[in-house]
Scaffold this active site. Sequence first.
Site, PDB file in Angstrom:
ATOM      1  N   ARG A 179      -2.418   6.487   0.163  1.00 34.91           N
ATOM      2  CA  ARG A 179      -2.468   6.371   1.625  1.00 34.91           C
ATOM      3  C   ARG A 179      -1.617   7.352   2.405  1.00 34.91           C
ATOM      4  O   ARG A 179      -2.131   8.029   3.252  1.00 34.91           O
ATOM      5  CB  ARG A 179      -2.101   4.953   2.074  1.00 34.91           C
ATOM      6  CG  ARG A 179      -3.252   3.982   1.922  1.00 34.91           C
ATOM      7  CD  ARG A 179      -3.011   2.758   2.737  1.00 34.91           C
ATOM      8  NE  ARG A 179      -4.265   2.166   3.187  1.00 34.91           N
ATOM      9  CZ  ARG A 179      -4.328   1.083   3.935  1.00 34.91           C
ATOM     10  NH1 ARG A 179      -3.231   0.506   4.325  1.00 34.91           N
ATOM     11  NH2 ARG A 179      -5.478   0.597   4.296  1.00 34.91           N
ATOM     12  N   ASP A 208      -7.013  -1.408  -7.615  1.00 38.10           N
ATOM     13  CA  ASP A 208      -7.604  -2.059  -6.450  1.00 38.10           C
ATOM     14  C   ASP A 208      -7.988  -3.486  -6.804  1.00 38.10           C
ATOM     15  O   ASP A 208      -8.237  -3.789  -7.982  1.00 38.10           O
ATOM     16  CB  ASP A 208      -8.829  -1.297  -5.934  1.00 38.10           C
ATOM     17  CG  ASP A 208      -9.078  -1.627  -4.465  1.00 38.10           C
ATOM     18  OD1 ASP A 208      -8.522  -0.947  -3.588  1.00 38.10           O
ATOM     19  OD2 ASP A 208      -9.801  -2.612  -4.199  1.00 38.10           O
ATOM     20  N   ARG A 233      -5.094  12.868  -5.872  1.00 35.20           N
ATOM     21  CA  ARG A 233      -6.398  12.297  -5.531  1.00 35.20           C
ATOM     22  C   ARG A 233      -7.468  13.401  -5.542  1.00 35.20           C
ATOM     23  O   ARG A 233      -8.577  13.217  -6.034  1.00 35.20           O
ATOM     24  CB  ARG A 233      -6.259  11.648  -4.155  1.00 35.20           C
ATOM     25  CG  ARG A 233      -7.500  11.250  -3.440  1.00 35.20           C
ATOM     26  CD  ARG A 233      -7.885   9.819  -3.753  1.00 35.20           C
ATOM     27  NE  ARG A 233      -8.846   9.322  -2.803  1.00 35.20           N
ATOM     28  CZ  ARG A 233     -10.081   9.772  -2.698  1.00 35.20           C
ATOM     29  NH1 ARG A 233     -10.504  10.736  -3.488  1.00 35.20           N
ATOM     30  NH2 ARG A 233     -10.904   9.252  -1.810  1.00 35.20           N
ATOM     31  N   ARG A 241       0.812  -1.213   0.000  1.00 42.04           N
ATOM     32  CA  ARG A 241       0.000   0.000   0.000  1.00 42.04           C
ATOM     33  C   ARG A 241       0.857   1.280   0.000  1.00 42.04           C
ATOM     34  O   ARG A 241       0.422   2.325   0.499  1.00 42.04           O
ATOM     35  CB  ARG A 241      -1.005   0.009   1.175  1.00 42.04           C
ATOM     36  CG  ARG A 241      -1.794  -1.285   1.321  1.00 42.04           C
ATOM     37  CD  ARG A 241      -2.653  -1.601   0.126  1.00 42.04           C
ATOM     38  NE  ARG A 241      -3.752  -0.684  -0.044  1.00 42.04           N
ATOM     39  CZ  ARG A 241      -4.959  -0.831   0.513  1.00 42.04           C
ATOM     40  NH1 ARG A 241      -5.215  -1.862   1.268  1.00 42.04           N
ATOM     41  NH2 ARG A 241      -5.910   0.032   0.285  1.00 42.04           N
ATOM     42  N   TYR A 284     -16.098 -10.222  -0.678  1.00 42.94           N
ATOM     43  CA  TYR A 284     -16.686  -8.906  -0.990  1.00 42.94           C
ATOM     44  C   TYR A 284     -17.946  -9.051  -1.843  1.00 42.94           C
ATOM     45  O   TYR A 284     -18.915  -8.306  -1.680  1.00 42.94           O
ATOM     46  CB  TYR A 284     -15.673  -8.017  -1.717  1.00 42.94           C
ATOM     47  CG  TYR A 284     -14.693  -7.346  -0.776  1.00 42.94           C
ATOM     48  CD1 TYR A 284     -15.121  -6.349   0.098  1.00 42.94           C
ATOM     49  CD2 TYR A 284     -13.356  -7.699  -0.760  1.00 42.94           C
ATOM     50  CE1 TYR A 284     -14.238  -5.737   0.963  1.00 42.94           C
ATOM     51  CE2 TYR A 284     -12.462  -7.094   0.103  1.00 42.94           C
ATOM     52  CZ  TYR A 284     -12.908  -6.109   0.968  1.00 42.94           C
ATOM     53  OH  TYR A 284     -12.028  -5.507   1.838  1.00 42.94           O
TER      54      TYR A 284
HETATM   55  O1  CP3 Z   1      -0.092  -1.275  -2.728  1.00 42.28           O
HETATM   56  C1  CP3 Z   1      -0.489  -0.233  -3.313  1.00 42.28           C
HETATM   57  O2  CP3 Z   1      -0.243   0.883  -2.869  1.00 42.28           O
HETATM   58  C2  CP3 Z   1      -1.218  -0.368  -4.628  1.00 42.28           C
HETATM   59  C3  CP3 Z   1      -2.592   0.022  -4.587  1.00 42.28           C
HETATM   60  C4  CP3 Z   1      -3.598  -0.815  -3.809  1.00 42.28           C
HETATM   61  C5  CP3 Z   1      -4.822  -0.269  -3.354  1.00 42.28           C
HETATM   62  N1  CP3 Z   1      -5.577  -1.271  -2.841  1.00 42.28           N
HETATM   63  C6  CP3 Z   1      -5.216   1.155  -3.462  1.00 42.28           C
HETATM   64  C7  CP3 Z   1      -6.234   1.685  -2.534  1.00 42.28           C
HETATM   65  C8  CP3 Z   1      -3.600  -2.176  -3.470  1.00 42.28           C
HETATM   66  C9  CP3 Z   1      -2.529  -3.253  -3.675  1.00 42.28           C
HETATM   67  C10 CP3 Z   1      -4.869  -2.459  -2.885  1.00 42.28           C
HETATM   68  C11 CP3 Z   1      -5.267  -3.806  -2.453  1.00 42.28           C
HETATM   69  C12 CP3 Z   1      -6.481  -3.988  -1.664  1.00 42.28           C
HETATM   70  N2  CP3 Z   1      -7.684  -3.324  -1.775  1.00 42.28           N
HETATM   71  C13 CP3 Z   1      -6.648  -5.011  -0.697  1.00 42.28           C
HETATM   72  C14 CP3 Z   1      -5.610  -6.062  -0.359  1.00 42.28           C
HETATM   73  C15 CP3 Z   1      -4.512  -5.558   0.501  1.00 42.28           C
HETATM   74  C16 CP3 Z   1      -4.913  -5.297   1.948  1.00 42.28           C
HETATM   75  O3  CP3 Z   1      -4.751  -4.143   2.363  1.00 42.28           O
HETATM   76  O4  CP3 Z   1      -5.341  -6.243   2.625  1.00 42.28           O
HETATM   77  C17 CP3 Z   1      -7.949  -4.887  -0.169  1.00 42.28           C
HETATM   78  C18 CP3 Z   1      -8.570  -5.762   0.910  1.00 42.28           C
HETATM   79  C19 CP3 Z   1      -8.602  -3.817  -0.871  1.00 42.28           C
HETATM   80  C20 CP3 Z   1     -10.003  -3.347  -0.734  1.00 42.28           C
HETATM   81  C21 CP3 Z   1     -10.032  -1.919  -0.299  1.00 42.28           C
HETATM   82  N3  CP3 Z   1      -9.709  -0.832  -1.102  1.00 42.28           N
HETATM   83  C22 CP3 Z   1     -10.399  -1.396   0.978  1.00 42.28           C
HETATM   84  C23 CP3 Z   1     -10.819  -2.250   2.165  1.00 42.28           C
HETATM   85  C24 CP3 Z   1     -10.271  -0.002   0.923  1.00 42.28           C
HETATM   86  C25 CP3 Z   1     -10.639   1.032   1.975  1.00 42.28           C
HETATM   87  C26 CP3 Z   1      -9.666   1.148   3.059  1.00 42.28           C
HETATM   88  C27 CP3 Z   1      -8.218   1.160   2.652  1.00 42.28           C
HETATM   89  O5  CP3 Z   1      -7.628   0.081   2.737  1.00 42.28           O
HETATM   90  O6  CP3 Z   1      -7.660   2.187   2.240  1.00 42.28           O
HETATM   91  C28 CP3 Z   1      -9.787   0.327  -0.373  1.00 42.28           C
HETATM   92  C29 CP3 Z   1      -9.487   1.687  -0.858  1.00 42.28           C
HETATM   93  C30 CP3 Z   1      -8.137   1.950  -1.381  1.00 42.28           C
HETATM   94  N4  CP3 Z   1      -7.448   1.121  -2.205  1.00 42.28           N
HETATM   95  C31 CP3 Z   1      -7.370   3.123  -1.150  1.00 42.28           C
HETATM   96  C32 CP3 Z   1      -6.182   2.965  -1.875  1.00 42.28           C
HETATM   97  C33 CP3 Z   1      -5.046   3.958  -2.009  1.00 42.28           C
HETATM   98  C34 CP3 Z   1      -7.801   4.348  -0.314  1.00 42.28           C
HETATM   99  C35 CP3 Z   1      -8.871   5.080  -1.045  1.00 42.28           C
HETATM  100  C36 CP3 Z   1      -8.726   6.561  -1.076  1.00 42.28           C
HETATM  101  O7  CP3 Z   1      -7.691   7.132  -1.471  1.00 42.28           O
HETATM  102  O8  CP3 Z   1      -9.745   7.148  -0.742  1.00 42.28           O
END
Ligand code: CP3
Length: 350
Positions: A36, A82, A45, A32, A159
């Site tokens: 973030r 994602d 963003r 991540r 999901y």
């Molecule tokens: O690693 C990286 O930085 C690449 C980008 C990436 C994102 N999501 C961007 C994202 C990756 C590899 C993911 C994977 C992901 N997404 C997982 C598996 C990894 C883990 O953390 O267990 C899961 C379960 C998700 C589903 C998901 N997407 C959730 C639960 C959420 C909300 C909370 C959170 O984790 O941030 C997201 C949103 C998300 N995906 C954001 C980002 C940068 C934040 C959204 C924002 O900027 O508003």
Amino acid sequence: MQTEVAPNIKNDLLLQAAKGSPTKRPPVWLMRQAGRILPEYRKVRAKAGSFKNLVTNPELTAEVTLQPVDILGVDAAIIFSDILVIPEALGLPYEMVEKKGPFFPKTITSAADIEALKDIDPYTDIHYTIQGIKIVKEQLSGRVPLIGFAGAPFTIFAYMIEGSGSKTFSKARGFLYRYPELSKQLLQKITDATILYLNAQISAGANLVQVFDSWASILPEKQYKEFGLKYIHQICSSISKVPVTVFAKGVTHGFDLLADLPCETLGIDWNMNRSYAIEKAKNKTLQGNLDPCVLYADDQTIVGETLKMLDDFSDVPYIANLGHGVYPDTDPDKVKLFVETVKTYSHENK
Ligand code: CP3
């Protein structure tokens, strides 16, 4: 399971380590890392207006993918996207609700819902990520490898049944007991789509792919074998050109089962006992393990905990990373300190 090291990459430490070759120091990146934590990310963003606008815009995707390479100095980029693009391509669109996370207005409740899912073509349905990869590759010009990724079938299944995150995932787990055959049909559809998607990412230039099984640990071992591992196994077997990393968060009891997968690297979270992981991983590379909360500590603690971890893994192929994604409120300077500590570590000075 061929693991050729990409010839056009200047810093190929990640690929060397994934292949099990000795490296002068472990490579380092953070799960991540894209998004973030960086203020630079938040600017892009804000310009995009929403998370989904960012994910579906290949130029902006490329920009935020490269930020951690330029700003944090990590040894790999991971494509910004994602895991939820797969359910969307199958016919269940997601919304990303501010401060809450993913939400699916439509979920899977019946055989008819599974029947209605589409066959995906990643080049049209998820063209934005494939295009994003091509742009990133151009802009990286071989500085570091690019990691592609997807969710593991059971995590995506969870999901699609649940419709959002959940404390218990009781709907998804209940579905497995009530409709085991339907569950397998759905898992197979997700697996087939994921195989197409990951291979499209590899054709576009991804040098390694990671499968995230974030909810693996909610299943008992017997069910994890039947509804989890079996499908991850299919994914690993379908990938021949690049190394594969499987990160099944929280799977400690079944770790020896993971070690039998035809993949190169296994991710480990911070609850994993290090010597147990080393013993069970057999000939696999290990990745991760530092508690993400270490990065809230003072500098001396961060350096000390990181060096201790590097020493503990110094006799096996290892990729430095956290035990899960970096938390959103982590100070980027603390992340830089972690990265620098790994980069100045030498296996010889142990
Ligand atoms: O690693 C990286 O930085 C690449 C980008 C990436 C994102 N999501 C961007 C994202 C990756 C590899 C993911 C994977 C992901 N997404 C997982 C598996 C990894 C883990 O953390 O267990 C899961 C379960 C998700 C589903 C998901 N997407 C959730 C639960 C959420 C909300 C909370 C959170 O984790 O941030 C997201 C949103 C998300 N995906 C954001 C980002 C940068 C934040 C959204 C924002 O900027 O508003």
